[in-house]
Motif scaffolding. Sequence first.
Motif, PDB file in Angstrom:
ATOM      1  N   ASN A   6     -54.931  86.316 -60.115  1.00 43.29           N
ATOM      2  CA  ASN A   6     -56.250  86.544 -60.687  1.00 43.29           C
ATOM      3  C   ASN A   6     -57.029  85.229 -60.687  1.00 43.29           C
ATOM      4  N   PRO A   7     -58.013  85.084 -59.797  1.00 40.46           N
ATOM      5  CA  PRO A   7     -58.759  83.816 -59.725  1.00 40.46           C
ATOM      6  C   PRO A   7     -59.677  83.602 -60.925  1.00 40.46           C
ATOM      7  N   ASN A   8     -59.921  84.632 -61.725  1.00 44.16           N
ATOM      8  CA  ASN A   8     -60.818  84.517 -62.882  1.00 44.16           C
ATOM      9  C   ASN A   8     -60.076  84.290 -64.190  1.00 44.16           C
ATOM     10  N   SER A   9     -58.767  84.113 -64.105  1.00 47.85           N
ATOM     11  CA  SER A   9     -57.977  83.933 -65.325  1.00 47.85           C
ATOM     12  C   SER A   9     -58.353  82.636 -66.024  1.00 47.85           C
ATOM     13  N   THR A  10     -58.514  82.704 -67.348  1.00 46.13           N
ATOM     14  CA  THR A  10     -58.781  81.499 -68.136  1.00 46.13           C
ATOM     15  C   THR A  10     -57.481  80.921 -68.688  1.00 46.13           C
ATOM     16  N   ASP A  11     -56.355  81.588 -68.401  1.00 51.66           N
ATOM     17  CA  ASP A  11     -55.043  81.138 -68.881  1.00 51.66           C
ATOM     18  C   ASP A  11     -54.244  80.448 -67.776  1.00 51.66           C
ATOM     19  N   GLY A  12     -54.906  79.954 -66.752  1.00 53.73           N
ATOM     20  CA  GLY A  12     -54.188  79.373 -65.617  1.00 53.73           C
ATOM     21  C   GLY A  12     -53.891  80.480 -64.613  1.00 53.73           C
ATOM     22  N   VAL A  13     -52.911  80.270 -63.811  1.00 49.41           N
ATOM     23  CA  VAL A  13     -52.563  81.253 -62.789  1.00 49.41           C
ATOM     24  C   VAL A  13     -51.844  82.432 -63.431  1.00 49.41           C
ATOM     25  N   ALA A  14     -52.348  83.625 -63.190  1.00 51.18           N
ATOM     26  CA  ALA A  14     -51.708  84.846 -63.684  1.00 51.18           C
ATOM     27  C   ALA A  14     -51.184  85.621 -62.479  1.00 51.18           C
TER      28      ALA A  14
END
Length: 90
Positions: A6-14
Amino acid sequence: MDYWINPNSTDGVAVWYDDHYLDTSRARLVLANAATWEASTMRNPQVATQWQDGSISATLQRGGFSSGIAWLYVVRADGSTSASWPVTLP
């Protein structure tokens, strides 16, 4: 295994995993949506209940397949695929 990042993750790489089948062999039955392996965009492993030379039995695992024609493949232990067999799903 395939994965989606998910390139839009705010938690780093998901990493998201879905629709995986694990076994101790690459040999399996696969229901697909095209008459050639390369053209298929939907593949659903079918768990064999019996596997012998010249005969394989399985209980249909429909997955996302609706009624109509689908194609059945045998994937051999070396990863190569058989020709397809058309099957009619109830």
